[in-house]
Design a protein around this motif. Sequence first.
Motif, PDB file in Angstrom:
ATOM      1  N   LEU A 233       0.845  -1.191   0.000  1.00 38.60           N
ATOM      2  CA  LEU A 233       0.000   0.000   0.000  1.00 38.60           C
ATOM      3  C   LEU A 233       0.883   1.245   0.000  1.00 38.60           C
ATOM      4  N   VAL A 234       0.235   2.406  -0.192  1.00 38.52           N
ATOM      5  CA  VAL A 234       0.965   3.672  -0.182  1.00 38.52           C
ATOM      6  C   VAL A 234       1.182   4.041   1.279  1.00 38.52           C
ATOM      7  N   PHE A 235       2.344   3.607   1.813  1.00 39.55           N
ATOM      8  CA  PHE A 235       2.575   3.676   3.247  1.00 39.55           C
ATOM      9  C   PHE A 235       2.459   5.094   3.784  1.00 39.55           C
ATOM     10  N   ARG A 236       2.963   6.083   3.048  1.00 39.97           N
ATOM     11  CA  ARG A 236       3.022   7.439   3.580  1.00 39.97           C
ATOM     12  C   ARG A 236       1.626   8.012   3.849  1.00 39.97           C
ATOM     13  N   LEU A 237       0.605   7.426   3.248  1.00 39.59           N
ATOM     14  CA  LEU A 237      -0.764   7.897   3.439  1.00 39.59           C
ATOM     15  C   LEU A 237      -1.519   7.096   4.496  1.00 39.59           C
ATOM     16  N   ALA A 238      -0.931   6.020   4.962  1.00 42.55           N
ATOM     17  CA  ALA A 238      -1.652   5.086   5.824  1.00 42.55           C
ATOM     18  C   ALA A 238      -1.582   5.487   7.291  1.00 42.55           C
ATOM     19  N   THR A 239      -2.698   5.344   7.985  1.00 43.87           N
ATOM     20  CA  THR A 239      -2.702   5.399   9.443  1.00 43.87           C
ATOM     21  C   THR A 239      -2.303   4.020   9.962  1.00 43.87           C
TER      22      THR A 239
ATOM     23  N   SER B  93      -0.866   9.979   8.840  1.00 44.29           N
ATOM     24  CA  SER B  93       0.074  10.430   7.814  1.00 44.29           C
ATOM     25  C   SER B  93       0.616  11.831   8.098  1.00 44.29           C
ATOM     26  N   VAL B  94      -0.002  12.567   9.024  1.00 50.53           N
ATOM     27  CA  VAL B  94       0.347  13.985   9.220  1.00 50.53           C
ATOM     28  C   VAL B  94       1.783  14.190   9.677  1.00 50.53           C
ATOM     29  N   PRO B  95       2.361  13.612  10.719  1.00 48.33           N
ATOM     30  CA  PRO B  95       1.759  12.550  11.551  1.00 48.33           C
ATOM     31  C   PRO B  95       1.170  13.088  12.853  1.00 48.33           C
TER      32      PRO B  95
ATOM     33  N   ILE C  32       5.230   6.073  19.405  1.00 46.38           N
ATOM     34  CA  ILE C  32       5.045   5.524  18.063  1.00 46.38           C
ATOM     35  C   ILE C  32       5.656   6.498  17.057  1.00 46.38           C
ATOM     36  N   SER C  33       6.312   5.952  16.041  1.00 48.92           N
ATOM     37  CA  SER C  33       6.906   6.793  15.003  1.00 48.92           C
ATOM     38  C   SER C  33       6.881   6.034  13.689  1.00 48.92           C
ATOM     39  N   ARG C  34       7.199   6.739  12.608  1.00 46.88           N
ATOM     40  CA  ARG C  34       7.202   6.109  11.298  1.00 46.88           C
ATOM     41  C   ARG C  34       8.348   6.628  10.455  1.00 46.88           C
TER      42      ARG C  34
ATOM     43  N   ALA D 149      10.262   6.396   4.223  1.00 48.46           N
ATOM     44  CA  ALA D 149      11.224   5.882   3.246  1.00 48.46           C
ATOM     45  C   ALA D 149      11.434   4.385   3.413  1.00 48.46           C
ATOM     46  N   LYS D 150      11.375   3.923   4.664  1.00 50.61           N
ATOM     47  CA  LYS D 150      11.560   2.492   4.941  1.00 50.61           C
ATOM     48  C   LYS D 150      10.236   1.749   5.052  1.00 50.61           C
ATOM     49  N   LYS D 151       9.123   2.453   4.920  1.00 45.22           N
ATOM     50  CA  LYS D 151       7.795   1.842   5.037  1.00 45.22           C
ATOM     51  C   LYS D 151       7.700   1.056   6.349  1.00 45.22           C
ATOM     52  N   THR D 152       8.126   1.687   7.404  1.00 47.29           N
ATOM     53  CA  THR D 152       8.214   1.028   8.703  1.00 47.29           C
ATOM     54  C   THR D 152       7.606   1.906   9.793  1.00 47.29           C
TER      55      THR D 152
END
Length: 117
Positions: free
Chosen positions: A27-33, A53-55, A69-71, A74-77
């Motif tokens: 999926l488009v990770f950067r847009l995902a909650t 995504s804001v985050p 929690i963090s994201r 670039a690493k989709k992690t």
Amino acid sequence: QVQLVESGGALVQPGGSLRVSCVVSGLVFRLATMEWYRQAPGKEREFVASITSVPRTNYANSVRGRFTISRDNAKKTVYLQMNSLKPEDTAVYYCSTRPVVGGAAIWGQGTQVTVSS
């Protein structure tokens, strides 16, 4: 196909720290909650933390001030940094997301965190 793979669970002493990770594909990770849940033996699965995504982040009262929690888009992690761990934090930790708003949640296989001396 959306896939979530958690890692990083371990046995930790009370008061210790641990970071668990969840790598996402499909999926488009950067847009995902993204969310973290946990399930202790004999108990229902419970919400731990979420990040949009804001985050923007949100936490369960039981972990606020101890977990972060963090994201990394670039690493989709997505990560869950857990500090000041308590025995009651012992559980299988799952990451989750809903590819479609209001649709079914997708879950990873979970990673075991045990807090014990």
